[in-house]
Design a protein around this motif. Sequence first.
Motif, short mmCIF file in Angstrom:
data_model
loop_
_atom_site.label_atom_id
_atom_site.label_comp_id
_atom_site.label_asym_id
_atom_site.label_seq_id
_atom_site.Cartn_x
_atom_site.Cartn_y
_atom_site.Cartn_z
N MET A 137 0.83 -1.20 0.00
CA MET A 137 0.00 0.00 0.00
C MET A 137 0.87 1.25 0.00
O MET A 137 1.86 1.33 0.75
CB MET A 137 -0.93 0.03 1.22
CG MET A 137 -1.87 1.26 1.20
SD MET A 137 -3.21 1.19 2.41
CE MET A 137 -2.34 1.60 3.92
N ILE A 138 0.48 2.22 -0.84
CA ILE A 138 1.13 3.53 -0.88
C ILE A 138 0.04 4.57 -0.62
O ILE A 138 -0.96 4.61 -1.35
CB ILE A 138 1.81 3.77 -2.24
CG1 ILE A 138 2.87 2.69 -2.49
CG2 ILE A 138 2.44 5.16 -2.29
CD1 ILE A 138 3.48 2.73 -3.88
N TYR A 139 0.23 5.40 0.40
CA TYR A 139 -0.83 6.33 0.79
C TYR A 139 -0.26 7.54 1.51
O TYR A 139 0.95 7.59 1.80
CB TYR A 139 -1.87 5.61 1.65
CG TYR A 139 -1.51 5.45 3.12
CD1 TYR A 139 -2.42 5.84 4.10
CD2 TYR A 139 -0.30 4.90 3.54
CE1 TYR A 139 -2.13 5.69 5.46
CE2 TYR A 139 -0.01 4.74 4.89
CZ TYR A 139 -0.92 5.15 5.84
OH TYR A 139 -0.63 5.01 7.18
N GLN A 140 -1.12 8.50 1.80
CA GLN A 140 -0.80 9.64 2.66
C GLN A 140 -1.90 9.75 3.69
O GLN A 140 -3.05 10.01 3.37
CB GLN A 140 -0.69 10.92 1.84
CG GLN A 140 -0.56 12.21 2.64
CD GLN A 140 0.58 12.20 3.64
OE1 GLN A 140 0.38 11.79 4.80
NE2 GLN A 140 1.75 12.64 3.22
N SER A 141 -1.54 9.54 4.96
CA SER A 141 -2.56 9.50 6.02
C SER A 141 -2.97 10.89 6.50
O SER A 141 -4.00 11.02 7.18
CB SER A 141 -2.04 8.70 7.21
OG SER A 141 -1.06 9.44 7.93
N MET A 142 -2.16 11.91 6.21
CA MET A 142 -2.39 13.28 6.68
C MET A 142 -2.20 13.41 8.18
O MET A 142 -2.66 14.38 8.80
CB MET A 142 -3.80 13.77 6.29
CG MET A 142 -4.18 13.54 4.83
SD MET A 142 -3.06 14.32 3.65
CE MET A 142 -3.45 16.05 3.89
N SER A 143 -1.52 12.48 8.81
CA SER A 143 -1.31 12.52 10.26
C SER A 143 -0.15 13.42 10.65
O SER A 143 0.01 13.75 11.83
CB SER A 143 -1.02 11.11 10.77
OG SER A 143 0.24 10.65 10.29
N THR A 158 0.36 9.45 -4.92
CA THR A 158 0.84 8.91 -6.19
C THR A 158 1.83 7.81 -5.88
O THR A 158 2.81 8.03 -5.15
CB THR A 158 1.52 10.00 -7.04
OG1 THR A 158 0.57 10.99 -7.39
CG2 THR A 158 2.11 9.41 -8.31
N GLY A 159 1.56 6.63 -6.39
CA GLY A 159 2.43 5.48 -6.17
C GLY A 159 3.27 5.22 -7.41
O GLY A 159 2.72 4.90 -8.47
N ILE A 160 4.57 5.37 -7.30
CA ILE A 160 5.49 5.12 -8.41
C ILE A 160 6.08 3.73 -8.21
O ILE A 160 6.92 3.51 -7.32
CB ILE A 160 6.58 6.20 -8.46
CG1 ILE A 160 5.93 7.58 -8.59
CG2 ILE A 160 7.54 5.93 -9.63
CD1 ILE A 160 6.88 8.73 -8.32
N GLY A 164 4.58 15.07 1.77
CA GLY A 164 4.52 14.73 0.35
C GLY A 164 3.56 13.61 0.04
O GLY A 164 2.94 13.01 0.92
N THR A 165 3.43 13.34 -1.27
CA THR A 165 2.46 12.34 -1.71
C THR A 165 3.00 11.35 -2.73
O THR A 165 2.26 10.48 -3.18
CB THR A 165 1.22 13.03 -2.32
OG1 THR A 165 1.63 13.85 -3.42
CG2 THR A 165 0.50 13.88 -1.29
N ASP A 166 4.27 11.46 -3.11
CA ASP A 166 4.82 10.57 -4.15
C ASP A 166 5.63 9.45 -3.51
O ASP A 166 6.82 9.62 -3.20
CB ASP A 166 5.71 11.36 -5.12
CG ASP A 166 4.92 12.35 -5.95
OD1 ASP A 166 3.68 12.28 -5.93
OD2 ASP A 166 5.54 13.21 -6.61
N GLY A 167 4.99 8.31 -3.29
CA GLY A 167 5.67 7.16 -2.71
C GLY A 167 6.26 6.28 -3.79
O GLY A 167 5.64 6.05 -4.82
N THR A 168 7.46 5.76 -3.55
CA THR A 168 8.18 4.99 -4.56
C THR A 168 8.48 3.59 -4.06
O THR A 168 9.14 3.41 -3.03
CB THR A 168 9.51 5.69 -4.93
OG1 THR A 168 9.24 7.01 -5.39
CG2 THR A 168 10.22 4.91 -6.02
N PHE A 169 8.00 2.59 -4.81
CA PHE A 169 8.27 1.18 -4.51
C PHE A 169 9.02 0.59 -5.69
O PHE A 169 8.50 0.57 -6.81
CB PHE A 169 6.97 0.41 -4.27
CG PHE A 169 7.17 -1.04 -3.94
CD1 PHE A 169 7.36 -1.46 -2.63
CD2 PHE A 169 7.19 -2.01 -4.94
CE1 PHE A 169 7.55 -2.80 -2.32
CE2 PHE A 169 7.37 -3.35 -4.65
CZ PHE A 169 7.56 -3.74 -3.33
N THR A 170 10.23 0.12 -5.46
CA THR A 170 11.06 -0.45 -6.51
C THR A 170 11.48 -1.85 -6.10
O THR A 170 11.96 -2.06 -4.99
CB THR A 170 12.32 0.41 -6.74
OG1 THR A 170 11.93 1.76 -7.00
CG2 THR A 170 13.13 -0.13 -7.90
#
Length: 315
Positions: free
Chosen positions: A216-222, A255-257, A227-233
Motif C-alpha cells: 500500500m502507498i498512501y498519505q494519512s495526513m497525520s 501517487t504510487g510510483i 509529500g504524496t509521491d511514494g516509490t516502490f522499486t
Amino acid sequence: DTASATYQQSGGTATKTGEAIAASEADQSAVWVTDGGSLTLTDVTVTSTGDTSSADDSSFYGLDAAVLADDGSSITMAGGSITTTGTGANGAFASGDGSSVSLTGTTIAATGDAAHGVMATQGGSASLTDVTIDTTGAHAAPIATDRGSGTVTVQGGTFTSSGDGSPGIYSTGAITADGIVVAATGSETAVIEGANSIALTDSSLTTSVEDLRGVMIYQSMSGDAEGTDGTFTMTGGSLASTADTGPLFYVTNATGIITLTDVDVTAGSGVLVQAAADSWGTTGSNGGHAVVTASGETLTGDLVADDISSISLML
C-alpha cells in the motif's frame, strides 16, 4: 522527560561482551546511548518488559525502546538477542541526525502492541545484516521508520509479523533491502506513507490477509510523513498476495510510483493494481494515482481505478 535506562551512556566509547541487560520499568530502556557516545555490544542478551507512557514518544523518539541511540550516538550489536514484551517497547531504535544502530546476526522478538523490531526516526539510521525479527503485536512492523524520516539498510535476514496493522516493512523514510524474506500474516507486506521509498533486490515478500493489500502507498495526513509521491522499486525476487480478496498494489490519497524488474508476481485476488479514494484525505480529491513500470515479468490481474483515480502502465 520520563525516560530512563538500566545501562545509560553519555558520550565516550564503551564495549560490552556476553552480558545480560534487562529493563522492567515503564519508559525504561535496557541500553541508552546519548550525547554522541559509541557502544559496541557483542553476544549481549537484552530484555525489556515495561510499557510506554506515550505511544507517540515511543514511535517518534524511542521512549521505552530496549536499545536506543539518540543525539548523534551509535550502537553496534553483533550476535545476541533483543526481547521485548511491553506496549510500545521497540527493539532497536535510532533517533536524530547522526544517530545509528547497526545489527549483525542479532535476533529480535517483540510481542507488545506498537512494538516494532527496528526503527529509525528524526533522521536516524539503522543497518541490519542477517538479522531475524518477529513481531506479534498490533501496529508493530519488524522494519519501520516514523516521524522525521529515517534510513534503514538491510542485507539478508528474515522478518515476520502477525499483528493487525503490522506490515513487514513500514516506510516514512528510505528503506533499502537486499536478499530478505518478509512474511506478514496480519497486514500488508509493505506500506509507504508520503513521499518516501522502499527499494528491494532479490527478496521475497508474502501476505495472505483477506480484504487487505499486498503493498500500500498512501498519505494519512497525520503529519508523520510529508509529500504524496511514494516509490516502490523491486528487482528480482518475488512478491505475492495469496488472499482471495484485496489488490496486490493499492494506492490512495497519493501517487504510487511502482517499478518492477524480473519479479515473480502473484495477485491471488485477480486484482493487480487498485487506485481509489479511501478514508484518508479530503473527499473528492483523495484518489490514488499509480504509475507502474514493469519489465521482465508476467503480470496477471485487473487494473481498477475509481472516477477520481488513475493508473498509468508501462510494459
